[in-house]
Write an enzyme that holds these catalytic residues in place. Structure first.
Site, PDB file in Angstrom:
ATOM      1  N   PRO A   2       0.834  -1.207   0.000  1.00 15.04           N
ATOM      2  CA  PRO A   2       0.000   0.000   0.000  1.00 15.04           C
ATOM      3  C   PRO A   2       0.868   1.256   0.000  1.00 15.04           C
ATOM      4  O   PRO A   2       1.963   1.272   0.544  1.00 15.04           O
ATOM      5  CB  PRO A   2      -0.793  -0.098   1.300  1.00 15.04           C
ATOM      6  N   GLU A   3       0.324   2.291  -0.584  1.00 16.43           N
ATOM      7  CA  GLU A   3       1.003   3.582  -0.600  1.00 16.43           C
ATOM      8  C   GLU A   3       0.473   4.417   0.565  1.00 16.43           C
ATOM      9  O   GLU A   3      -0.531   4.075   1.188  1.00 16.43           O
ATOM     10  CB  GLU A   3       0.702   4.289  -1.920  1.00 16.43           C
ATOM     11  N   LYS A  51       3.492   4.993   6.214  1.00 18.73           N
ATOM     12  CA  LYS A  51       2.665   3.809   5.997  1.00 18.73           C
ATOM     13  C   LYS A  51       2.310   3.105   7.307  1.00 18.73           C
ATOM     14  O   LYS A  51       1.791   1.996   7.297  1.00 18.73           O
ATOM     15  CB  LYS A  51       3.378   2.843   5.057  1.00 18.73           C
ATOM     16  N   ASN A 164       5.754   1.701  -4.541  1.00 18.84           N
ATOM     17  CA  ASN A 164       6.195   1.424  -5.900  1.00 18.84           C
ATOM     18  C   ASN A 164       5.356   2.133  -6.960  1.00 18.84           C
ATOM     19  O   ASN A 164       5.876   2.579  -7.981  1.00 18.84           O
ATOM     20  CB  ASN A 164       6.167  -0.089  -6.123  1.00 18.84           C
ATOM     21  N   ARG A 249      12.284  -4.666  -6.504  1.00 20.79           N
ATOM     22  CA  ARG A 249      10.886  -4.552  -6.890  1.00 20.79           C
ATOM     23  C   ARG A 249      10.794  -4.253  -8.380  1.00 20.79           C
ATOM     24  O   ARG A 249      11.781  -3.878  -9.004  1.00 20.79           O
ATOM     25  CB  ARG A 249      10.192  -3.477  -6.072  1.00 20.79           C
TER      26      ARG A 249
END
Ligand SMILES: [Zn+2]
Length: 263
Positions: A2-3, A51, A164, A249
């Site tokens: 999650p962002e 986060k 990401n 990633r």
């Protein structure tokens, strides 16, 4: 992963359901907290810090949870059945009306509220925090001039909230590949300001669009669009791994619209 805007929205919903109300039930299903009983305490505030989600209680404690890859909080009526499998529930916080279930959460910790900085003090300026400071974030990015900008943007010690998706999208919008060294990444203030604008634009809704278009397949410029045509120039979007395993990633970029090194 999650962002920051996802955690922000989840915290806003948790605050709405829990703040100012007394907990009638609280289960913390992690061994070190299994005997802790928070029932009877009032939730004073739920907020996101990067986060991390912080749930503050009037007894002077803060419950910290982190979504990592797959965690989430789901709010249901207290009379309803749990909205997911019981074995995935890590935390339960209920009042007379609502029940918040924490599924697959990580880094569950309970600390004195005055010591929250022990858990989140390492974070850089929070893109969605009241104290967002672009100059401070730029200064932290500058401290490692040779690092790939795609990695530096996701290092929460530099600035907190970018995952990401936003890292890839911001770099498309600023015309640099994720492998570009920080020192060659152009105007870093414009870069972090673009990130700030994108997270703010998306924080109040579950959909995440960086193009301004909410239609399926049109929401992102490059993220998860490998092999598809660039929405701007029709060149095929490419993908490769960024960073060293196990922390690597997927990176996505348009080889025409974005300048800089690539594998
Ligand atoms: Zn392009």
């Amino acid at each position: 992963m999650p962002e920051g805007d996802t955690v922000w929205l989840a915290a806003a919903r948790m605050h709405e359901a829990l703040a100012g109300r007394r907990l009638t039930r609280a289960d913390l299903r992690v061994p070190q907290l299994a005997t802790t009983d928070l029932a009877g305490q009032f939730v004073t505030q739920v907020l996101a810090r990067g986060k991390h989600m912080l749930t503050r209680l009037d007894g002077g404690l803060t419950l910290r949870t982190h979504f990592r890859m797959d965690g989430k909080w789901v709010i249901a009526a207290v009379t309803a059945r749990p909205p997911g499998p019981d074995h995935q529930i890590r935390t339960v916080l209920a009042n007379e009306t609502w029940c918040a279930y924490g599924f697959l959460l990580h880094d569950i910790a309970l600390v004195p509220t005055v010591e929250e900085t022990r858990l989140v003090g390492h974070l850089g300026p929070d893109l969605l925090g009241p104290d967002w400071d672009a100059d401070e974030a730029v200064g932290r990015l500058h401290a490692q001039p040779g690092r790939a900008i795609g990695e530096a943007l996701q290092d929460q010690r530099n600035l907190a909230g970018i995952g990401n998706l936003y890292a890839n999208e911001v770099l498309f919008l600023r015309g640099r590949t994720p492998w570009t060294p920080v020192s060659d990444a152009g105007n870093l203030n414009a870069l972090v300001t673009t990130a700030h604008r994108l997270l703010r634009a998306n924080r109040d809704r579950p959909e995440q669009s960086t193009t301004g278009d909410l239609r399926r397949g049109r929401q992102h410029w490059v993220y998860l669009r490998a092999g598809q045509p660039c929405l701007r120039c029709r060149t095929r979007i490419r993908t490769a791994r960024l960073g060293q395993p196990p922390r690597d990633r997927a990176a996505f970029w348009c080889p025409f619209c974005q300048r800089g090194p690539s594998p």
